[in-house]
Design a protein around this motif. Sequence first.
Motif, PDB file in Angstrom:
ATOM      1  N   GLU A 250      44.618  53.342  63.973  1.00 30.16           N
ATOM      2  CA  GLU A 250      45.986  53.879  64.042  1.00 30.16           C
ATOM      3  C   GLU A 250      45.904  55.291  64.640  1.00 30.16           C
ATOM      4  O   GLU A 250      45.292  56.185  64.056  1.00 30.16           O
ATOM      5  CB  GLU A 250      46.586  53.920  62.639  1.00 30.16           C
ATOM      6  CG  GLU A 250      48.047  54.346  62.615  1.00 30.16           C
ATOM      7  CD  GLU A 250      48.615  54.392  61.208  1.00 30.16           C
ATOM      8  OE1 GLU A 250      49.539  55.175  60.977  1.00 30.16           O
ATOM      9  OE2 GLU A 250      48.109  53.635  60.338  1.00 30.16           O
ATOM     10  N   THR A 288      43.888  59.542  61.539  1.00 29.10           N
ATOM     11  CA  THR A 288      44.158  59.825  60.112  1.00 29.10           C
ATOM     12  C   THR A 288      43.056  60.606  59.408  1.00 29.10           C
ATOM     13  O   THR A 288      43.339  61.432  58.539  1.00 29.10           O
ATOM     14  CB  THR A 288      44.389  58.508  59.357  1.00 29.10           C
ATOM     15  OG1 THR A 288      43.269  57.639  59.602  1.00 29.10           O
ATOM     16  CG2 THR A 288      45.666  57.842  59.813  1.00 29.10           C
ATOM     17  N   ASP A 289      41.776  60.353  59.750  1.00 35.55           N
ATOM     18  CA  ASP A 289      40.695  61.022  59.027  1.00 35.55           C
ATOM     19  C   ASP A 289      39.511  61.299  59.947  1.00 35.55           C
ATOM     20  O   ASP A 289      39.478  60.865  61.098  1.00 35.55           O
ATOM     21  CB  ASP A 289      40.241  60.180  57.825  1.00 35.55           C
ATOM     22  CG  ASP A 289      39.872  58.754  58.216  1.00 35.55           C
ATOM     23  OD1 ASP A 289      39.024  58.592  59.116  1.00 35.55           O
ATOM     24  OD2 ASP A 289      40.447  57.814  57.630  1.00 35.55           O
ATOM     25  N   THR A 344      42.266  65.054  63.605  1.00 34.97           N
ATOM     26  CA  THR A 344      43.153  64.502  62.571  1.00 34.97           C
ATOM     27  C   THR A 344      44.479  65.258  62.588  1.00 34.97           C
ATOM     28  O   THR A 344      44.615  66.306  63.229  1.00 34.97           O
ATOM     29  CB  THR A 344      42.525  64.634  61.177  1.00 34.97           C
ATOM     30  OG1 THR A 344      42.433  66.031  60.844  1.00 34.97           O
ATOM     31  CG2 THR A 344      41.141  64.014  61.126  1.00 34.97           C
ATOM     32  N   GLU A 345      45.461  64.713  61.839  1.00 36.57           N
ATOM     33  CA  GLU A 345      46.768  65.377  61.744  1.00 36.57           C
ATOM     34  C   GLU A 345      46.619  66.781  61.150  1.00 36.57           C
ATOM     35  O   GLU A 345      47.237  67.737  61.621  1.00 36.57           O
ATOM     36  CB  GLU A 345      47.729  64.545  60.877  1.00 36.57           C
ATOM     37  CG  GLU A 345      48.167  63.230  61.490  1.00 36.57           C
ATOM     38  CD  GLU A 345      49.228  63.411  62.579  1.00 36.57           C
ATOM     39  OE1 GLU A 345      49.630  64.561  62.858  1.00 36.57           O
ATOM     40  OE2 GLU A 345      49.637  62.384  63.159  1.00 36.57           O
TER      41      GLU A 345
END
Length: 726
Positions: A250, A288-289, A344-345
């Motif tokens: 994602e 995400t990570d 990441t975000e």
Amino acid sequence: MVESAPPTAANPGPQSLDTTRFMAGDLCAYLESYLDPDQIKEVYRAYLFGAEAHEGQTRQSGEPYIFHPLAVAKTMAEMRMDHKSIIAAILHDVMEDTHIGKARIIEEFGEDVAELVDGVSKLTHLKFRSKAEAQAENFRKMMLAITRDLRVILVKLADRLHNMRTLGALRPDKGRRVARETLDIYAPIAQRLGMNAIRRELELLGFAAHYPARYRVLEATVKKSRGHRKEVMQKIETAICGRMEEVGIEARIVGREKNLYSIYRKMKQKRLSFAEVYDVFAIRIIVTDVDTCYRALGVAHNLYKPVPGRFKDYIAIPKANGYQSLHTVLFGPHGIPIEVQIRTEEMDRVAETGIAAHWLYKAGDRHSATAQDRAREWLKGVLEIQQAAGNSMEFLENVKVDLFPEEVYIFTPQGDIMELPKGATVVDFAYAVHSDVGNTCVAAKIDRRLAPLSTPLESGRTVQIITAPGARPNPAWMNFVATGKARTAIRHYLKNLQQDEAVSLGRRLLEKALSIYELSLEQVPEERLRDLLEESRLTDINALLADVGLGNRMAALVARRLAVAEDSEATESLAASLCRPLAVKGTEGMVLSFAKCCNPIPGDPIVGVMSTGRGLVVHREYCRNVVDYRAKPDKWITVEWAQDSTQEYAANVRIQTANKRGVLASLATNIADMGSNIENVSFDERDGHATAITFTLSVRNRKHLADIMRRLRRIPEVLRITRAKN
């Protein structure tokens, strides 16, 4: 001041401030998303306080002045800063531009807000010799305030951002000066603190204001290039997005265009044409990570081949400002290199807002806390520079040195990582470890091999510093150190060293001058010495001796005052004292130097000239630069060479030789055989038959030089040899 409720749709605020009312209401409405009602009420009270204080004041554009503080507060609110920071933003110019002082702000809004406002305010009540000195002192004040509270720099950057957005109202020359200051100081500080969104806008606005023609040309070129590459970039984004979906990652994929000022700086520094700048357009992959970052990197490398040597892992080894990301360059369609950033975000938020992420996303965010820790570590170094710097100009110069956008990462023998600016040397690394390590370093090992202290460091190297208890900094280090901390520490040591040497030389000169009165310094009555110190406004005897040693006071005049000798016999004796020579060994240090114009060596008749701030400068007796001092006996003293002088001195020898192969090698061999080193060589070819060569040689004395010249005359190709002046 009357306390009022914050403006709302039902309560629009005071009717006398119609144009301002909307901005204040807009600000309060925005603050409702994250502040308590009581805090918003306090912010609105600060707005009323600021509007009253600035009443009647306008900006260069003609609009009410309160528009500017509210715009600064809006930027702070977008960073979701606490209510005290918002209040400080609204009041940041009150102390500087109105009659309201710090005490009144403390009374109304508390100590914290007053300290923030004071940290941002310029020093308007002091007089400076130049704008540069005023800028440096104001910068020093601001940086010291930042070390106490990081929020000061956030208010200052928001203030500078709005000033740059409204720069068009200023005169062109003033606008260019503000733009230059922004590019030199504020944009690098924003980058150093990881606040890339503000940094990019400051750079863009500064570039447009300072180099308008270059900005327009580059902007047009990028627009044209954007049209050519748009289709290619969309194709790459679609391909990466499709492959990520296939493997179940994602990801959010966005295109990025390099800042115009960054493109300009890269073209200028690396002497590239626009076509040679490959990272104008880039793709950012946000996942995400951390584990997914490395998986996404593998997907990208499988889709397009990576360019060798262009991969950088800033996740494992973050930049000094806390920035984390994976960087790689891929061979895209048609061979176009495409830069890809994967993060990441959380990393993306920190990359944009830096230390502000601590307030934006609250404590507990590990990445934002890391950015703040790194900022505090840098500011700790700034504080060390300030404590050792002699004045505000030196402080500003050394902090500018530390605002490098690029870093190298060095390993200690224990495996710890240290960040240094690009171009840093072994000495910079030693001072980064600790000031005492830097002051006593004598050698170093890079990857277990001995290396010179001036060696520039490269990322990934392991450096071990070798120290010795008696070692001290070398003035020559100033020629190659790259960090502000190293430069300041070396200067601080040399200043103290110069002070000690000045005291020692001053004592010798004063003792010599007192000897004609059959006195020594210890025999001078204490009250007489105290009276002289009071008259001279000096703190102690060492300050007086340093003044004498540095040439700021004449030893003969100080001796006369201490001896209280007013009779003619003493005056004649004083004149006679000038004929008593001072012995020169050549080891006296920084406050006794040898003139470069005539290069005196033992055996030459010499004279000492007292130079203010430099101490005693020794010239050859017939040097043309001391002719003017002959008529000023208070400015020179007779000196002689000490019998036990063992130093080596520089001497220039000019040799005319026939143009034949091997002449230079023959000269160098003979000079070495005579026990001398060649410090420098310069050539001045007269014609096709003869060449004039000037050697700077290290010699022990005049006899040693004469022996060398006699030896060189025997070489058949030598046509003429003379001792030369600079």
